[in-house]
Design a protein around this motif. Structure first.
Motif, PDB file in Angstrom:
ATOM      1  N   GLN A 262     -77.563 -23.334  -5.061  1.00  0.00           N
ATOM      2  CA  GLN A 262     -77.964 -22.575  -3.878  1.00  0.00           C
ATOM      3  C   GLN A 262     -79.427 -22.145  -3.910  1.00  0.00           C
ATOM      4  O   GLN A 262     -79.867 -21.414  -3.029  1.00  0.00           O
ATOM      5  N   THR A 263     -80.169 -22.584  -4.899  1.00  0.00           N
ATOM      6  CA  THR A 263     -81.571 -22.180  -5.022  1.00  0.00           C
ATOM      7  C   THR A 263     -82.472 -23.395  -5.094  1.00  0.00           C
ATOM      8  O   THR A 263     -82.325 -24.237  -5.979  1.00  0.00           O
ATOM      9  N   ILE A 264     -83.395 -23.475  -4.141  1.00  0.00           N
ATOM     10  CA  ILE A 264     -84.350 -24.577  -4.073  1.00  0.00           C
ATOM     11  C   ILE A 264     -85.720 -24.050  -4.463  1.00  0.00           C
ATOM     12  O   ILE A 264     -86.145 -22.989  -3.995  1.00  0.00           O
ATOM     13  N   GLU A 265     -86.403 -24.780  -5.313  1.00  0.00           N
ATOM     14  CA  GLU A 265     -87.751 -24.398  -5.729  1.00  0.00           C
ATOM     15  C   GLU A 265     -88.713 -25.520  -5.375  1.00  0.00           C
ATOM     16  O   GLU A 265     -88.383 -26.701  -5.517  1.00  0.00           O
ATOM     17  N   VAL A 266     -89.901 -25.149  -4.903  1.00  0.00           N
ATOM     18  CA  VAL A 266     -90.945 -26.145  -4.692  1.00  0.00           C
ATOM     19  C   VAL A 266     -92.141 -25.788  -5.562  1.00  0.00           C
ATOM     20  O   VAL A 266     -92.509 -24.618  -5.698  1.00  0.00           O
ATOM     21  N   VAL A 267     -92.712 -26.821  -6.159  1.00  0.00           N
ATOM     22  CA  VAL A 267     -93.843 -26.662  -7.073  1.00  0.00           C
ATOM     23  C   VAL A 267     -94.853 -27.773  -6.781  1.00  0.00           C
ATOM     24  O   VAL A 267     -94.603 -28.666  -5.967  1.00  0.00           O
ATOM     25  N   HIS A 268     -95.969 -27.719  -7.443  1.00  0.00           N
ATOM     26  CA  HIS A 268     -96.983 -28.772  -7.337  1.00  0.00           C
ATOM     27  C   HIS A 268     -96.337 -30.135  -7.581  1.00  0.00           C
ATOM     28  O   HIS A 268     -95.438 -30.266  -8.420  1.00  0.00           O
ATOM     29  N   LYS A 269     -96.785 -31.145  -6.876  1.00  0.00           N
ATOM     30  CA  LYS A 269     -96.143 -32.463  -6.941  1.00  0.00           C
ATOM     31  C   LYS A 269     -96.151 -33.071  -8.342  1.00  0.00           C
ATOM     32  O   LYS A 269     -95.305 -33.908  -8.666  1.00  0.00           O
ATOM     33  N   ASP A 270     -97.092 -32.670  -9.180  1.00  0.00           N
ATOM     34  CA  ASP A 270     -97.160 -33.223 -10.532  1.00  0.00           C
ATOM     35  C   ASP A 270     -96.290 -32.462 -11.529  1.00  0.00           C
ATOM     36  O   ASP A 270     -96.116 -32.909 -12.669  1.00  0.00           O
ATOM     37  N   ALA A 271     -95.765 -31.315 -11.117  1.00  0.00           N
ATOM     38  CA  ALA A 271     -95.037 -30.459 -12.052  1.00  0.00           C
ATOM     39  C   ALA A 271     -93.675 -31.036 -12.413  1.00  0.00           C
ATOM     40  O   ALA A 271     -93.114 -31.871 -11.709  1.00  0.00           O
ATOM     41  N   GLY A 272     -93.149 -30.558 -13.504  1.00  0.00           N
ATOM     42  CA  GLY A 272     -91.845 -30.961 -14.003  1.00  0.00           C
ATOM     43  C   GLY A 272     -91.802 -30.665 -15.488  1.00  0.00           C
ATOM     44  O   GLY A 272     -92.842 -30.541 -16.145  1.00  0.00           O
ATOM     45  N   LYS A 273     -90.621 -30.536 -16.024  1.00  0.00           N
ATOM     46  CA  LYS A 273     -90.514 -30.225 -17.448  1.00  0.00           C
ATOM     47  C   LYS A 273     -91.099 -31.333 -18.315  1.00  0.00           C
ATOM     48  O   LYS A 273     -91.608 -31.073 -19.409  1.00  0.00           O
ATOM     49  N   ASP A 274     -91.046 -32.571 -17.828  1.00  0.00           N
ATOM     50  CA  ASP A 274     -91.662 -33.671 -18.568  1.00  0.00           C
ATOM     51  C   ASP A 274     -93.185 -33.551 -18.564  1.00  0.00           C
ATOM     52  O   ASP A 274     -93.849 -33.874 -19.555  1.00  0.00           O
ATOM     53  N   TYR A 275     -93.743 -33.072 -17.454  1.00  0.00           N
ATOM     54  CA  TYR A 275     -95.195 -32.876 -17.369  1.00  0.00           C
ATOM     55  C   TYR A 275     -95.643 -31.853 -18.417  1.00  0.00           C
ATOM     56  O   TYR A 275     -96.674 -32.029 -19.081  1.00  0.00           O
ATOM     57  N   GLY A 276     -94.866 -30.789 -18.568  1.00  0.00           N
ATOM     58  CA  GLY A 276     -95.201 -29.774 -19.563  1.00  0.00           C
ATOM     59  C   GLY A 276     -95.222 -30.338 -20.972  1.00  0.00           C
ATOM     60  O   GLY A 276     -96.098 -30.003 -21.780  1.00  0.00           O
ATOM     61  N   ILE A 277     -94.261 -31.204 -21.272  1.00  0.00           N
ATOM     62  CA  ILE A 277     -94.234 -31.829 -22.595  1.00  0.00           C
ATOM     63  C   ILE A 277     -95.481 -32.684 -22.801  1.00  0.00           C
ATOM     64  O   ILE A 277     -96.131 -32.637 -23.852  1.00  0.00           O
ATOM     65  N   LYS A 278     -95.832 -33.462 -21.784  1.00  0.00           N
ATOM     66  CA  LYS A 278     -97.010 -34.334 -21.891  1.00  0.00           C
ATOM     67  C   LYS A 278     -98.285 -33.517 -22.103  1.00  0.00           C
ATOM     68  O   LYS A 278     -99.146 -33.888 -22.909  1.00  0.00           O
ATOM     69  N   LYS A 279     -98.410 -32.400 -21.383  1.00  0.00           N
ATOM     70  CA  LYS A 279     -99.612 -31.574 -21.516  1.00  0.00           C
ATOM     71  C   LYS A 279     -99.722 -30.973 -22.919  1.00  0.00           C
ATOM     72  O   LYS A 279    -100.801 -30.980 -23.522  1.00  0.00           O
ATOM     73  N   LEU A 280     -98.608 -30.456 -23.439  1.00  0.00           N
ATOM     74  CA  LEU A 280     -98.658 -29.878 -24.783  1.00  0.00           C
ATOM     75  C   LEU A 280     -98.823 -30.959 -25.844  1.00  0.00           C
ATOM     76  O   LEU A 280     -99.482 -30.735 -26.869  1.00  0.00           O
TER      77      LEU A 280
END
Length: 268
Positions: free
Chosen positions: A189-207
């Protein structure tokens, strides 16, 4: 010995209860993992302030975080944002124009690296019929007025909680009209919108770039749809299974386990 890195979701993965308590077995595993010189990184939809409270509650000290579904990286030891992906002002104006006349049936909130703020809170029964209080659960703040959404330059995510019957309407609108945003289902029941490049995989790549981590030394653990890209990051992926697990997620992982500490059996 090569340093290894676990990126783990929190809610439903490391913590599987609404009282925010981590089991003693999982706590012991994490602490032993750290003693061996490895890193255990929370990759979550929460923000640092929320995680700090949970670490204190569970008597656990973790440094690195990927927060708000990959929109920011954070070091607790340095009290430093390592990267962030903001939603620009024009997009925030469009988001507000979409929701402003629906505040009697949708709960709207947004996040910055420092806070999660509720624009409105609806009475019980409008969205959910149980006694679950989303605001208390996350420890959110109330906005003084909607202008905060437009004036804050550091907005990294925008959420709508709605009745289950409205979910398709909201997601379809976002996907059609906000091509520069990524649409995520946080709950049913909860929708979130974020920057198009975001995602948990993006966070892994950045770190991984920041700390020069080899992909083969990274392990991921998750339980829900917003963990999918993280679980597909490499072959070292583990799904926390339960009766509610989305069956399609089993296709994303090499292993399925019931608790985080079980990963120890698979890591050499």
């Amino acid at each position: 010995m090569t340093r290894k890195w676990i990126f783990s979701d929190y809610d439903g993965t490391l913590c599987k209860t609404r009282d925010d308590k981590i089991t003693q077995q999982d706590l012991q595993f994490v602490k032993e993992w750290q003693k061996k010189g490895n890193e255990f990184i929370i990759n979550t939809g929460r923000i640092p302030r929320e995680m700090n409270k949970l670490f204190e509650l569970n008597d656990i000290d973790l440094d690195l975080l990927v927060c708000c579904d990959g929109t920011m990286g954070y070091s607790r030891k340095e009290n430093k944002v390592l990267y962030s992906l903001e939603i620009d002002l024009e997009t925030r104006k469009k988001l507000w124009n979409f929701v402003k006349d629906e505040l009697n049936r949708w709960e709207v909130s947004y996040c910055t690296p420092q806070a999660r703020k509720m624009i409105n809170v609806l009475p019980k029964g409008v969205i959910r019929n149980d006694n679950f209080n989303y605001q208390e659960f996350l420890g959110t703040d109330n906005c003084k007025n909607f202008n905060e959404l437009l004036e804050d330059e550091n907005v990294i995510s925008f959420q709508i909680a709605c009745h289950i019957n409205d979910v398709k309407e909201v997601t379809d609108y976002f996907e059609k009209n906000f091509k520069d945003l990524r649409v995520l289902m946080i709950t049913n029941q909860t929708i979130e919108v974020v920057h198009k490049d975001a995602g948990k995989d993006y966070g892994i790549k950045k770190l991984a770039q920041t700390f020069e981590i080899d992909s083969k030394d990274i392990y991921t653990i998750g339980d829900g749809p917003n963990d999918k890209e993280m679980l597909l990051f490499n072959d070292n992926s583990f799904l926390i299974k339960s009766e509610l697990t989305n069956k399609k997620l089993f296709e994303c992982v090499k292993y399925s386990i019931e608790s985080v500490h079980e990963i120890e059996k698979y890591i050499k």
